[in-house]
Design a protein around this motif. Structure first.
Motif, PDB file in Angstrom:
ATOM      1  N   PHE A   5     -61.067 -66.492  40.602  1.00 26.59           N
ATOM      2  CA  PHE A   5     -62.352 -66.548  41.299  1.00 26.59           C
ATOM      3  C   PHE A   5     -63.459 -66.104  40.345  1.00 26.59           C
ATOM      4  N   PHE A   6     -63.597 -66.841  39.257  1.00 25.79           N
ATOM      5  CA  PHE A   6     -64.514 -66.476  38.178  1.00 25.79           C
ATOM      6  C   PHE A   6     -65.469 -67.614  37.846  1.00 25.79           C
ATOM      7  N   ILE A   7     -64.948 -68.820  37.737  1.00 18.11           N
ATOM      8  CA  ILE A   7     -65.741 -69.969  37.283  1.00 18.11           C
ATOM      9  C   ILE A   7     -66.799 -70.373  38.302  1.00 18.11           C
ATOM     10  N   ILE A   8     -66.559 -70.070  39.569  1.00 17.89           N
ATOM     11  CA  ILE A   8     -67.500 -70.474  40.617  1.00 17.89           C
ATOM     12  C   ILE A   8     -68.895 -69.909  40.369  1.00 17.89           C
ATOM     13  N   VAL A  15     -72.823 -80.041  36.174  1.00 17.99           N
ATOM     14  CA  VAL A  15     -72.153 -78.851  35.626  1.00 17.99           C
ATOM     15  C   VAL A  15     -71.708 -77.936  36.773  1.00 17.99           C
ATOM     16  N   ALA A  16     -72.558 -77.771  37.782  1.00 17.44           N
ATOM     17  CA  ALA A  16     -72.221 -76.925  38.934  1.00 17.44           C
ATOM     18  C   ALA A  16     -71.006 -77.472  39.682  1.00 17.44           C
ATOM     19  N   ILE A  17     -70.974 -78.775  39.866  1.00 17.93           N
ATOM     20  CA  ILE A  17     -69.849 -79.406  40.573  1.00 17.93           C
ATOM     21  C   ILE A  17     -68.566 -79.277  39.762  1.00 17.93           C
ATOM     22  N   VAL A  19     -65.184 -77.388  40.994  1.00 16.38           N
ATOM     23  CA  VAL A  19     -63.881 -78.059  41.033  1.00 16.38           C
ATOM     24  C   VAL A  19     -62.886 -77.325  40.131  1.00 16.38           C
ATOM     25  N   ALA A  20     -63.320 -76.868  38.975  1.00 18.58           N
ATOM     26  CA  ALA A  20     -62.443 -76.133  38.060  1.00 18.58           C
ATOM     27  C   ALA A  20     -61.951 -74.838  38.711  1.00 18.58           C
ATOM     28  N   GLU A  21     -62.765 -74.233  39.547  1.00 21.97           N
ATOM     29  CA  GLU A  21     -62.383 -73.005  40.234  1.00 21.97           C
ATOM     30  C   GLU A  21     -61.151 -73.200  41.106  1.00 21.97           C
TER      31      GLU A  21
END
Length: 143
Positions: free
Chosen positions: A24-27, A10-12, A16-18
């Motif tokens: 600069f939100f999904i990170i 999920v973190a990866i 990647v989605a960021e």
């Protein structure tokens, strides 16, 4: 039970989605997922993992918002694109006839231009861009 490796995935995925977003939100959800992965590795129940994910993600998002607001430039909006040309100086490279169009060069770009007063502006005169009308610059000579 949710395995710690699932949280790492999920973190990866969030990291990647960021790359494909502007804000600069999904990170920060990546950070929450890593915290949940650690909780899973330590044997915490799924409820605690999700709770930690939500709390850490929320804390990171809110702290970033405050940080960004502190460093954001206060004041008038910065002009961009053609609006940034207003007020700049240009050189007439093709005479602007009375009530007609010629060409000016502004910062290396050539634009079709008209005189603000409708009068003639000869070749080589430095003018000021007063406004943009579609694809034409409206300029004023120093006279």
């Amino acid at each position: 039970m949710f395995h710690w490796l699932s949280w790492v995935i999920v973190a990866i995925v969030c990291a990647v989605a960021e790359i494909f977003t502007e804000g600069f939100f999904i990170i920060w959800f990546s950070g929450g997922a890593l915290a949940a992965a650690l909780a899973a590795k330590l044997g915490f129940a799924l409820e605690w993992q999700f709770g930690l994910f939500v709390v850490v993600s929320t804390a990171l998002v809110l702290s970033t918002k405050r940080l960004v607001e502190r460093f954001q430039k206060k004041g008038p909006d910065v002009k961009t694109n053609v609006q940034a040309l207003i007020g700049k100086e240009a050189v007439v490279i093709m005479e602007i006839p009375e009530k007609g169009s010629g060409q000016v060069k502004v910062g290396g770009d050539v634009w079709t231009a008209r005189s603000l007063s409708g009068g003639r502006i000869p070749l080589g005169v430095t003018v000021t861009v007063k406004r943009v009308d579609g694809v034409h610059l409206v300029v004023q000579s120093p006279e």
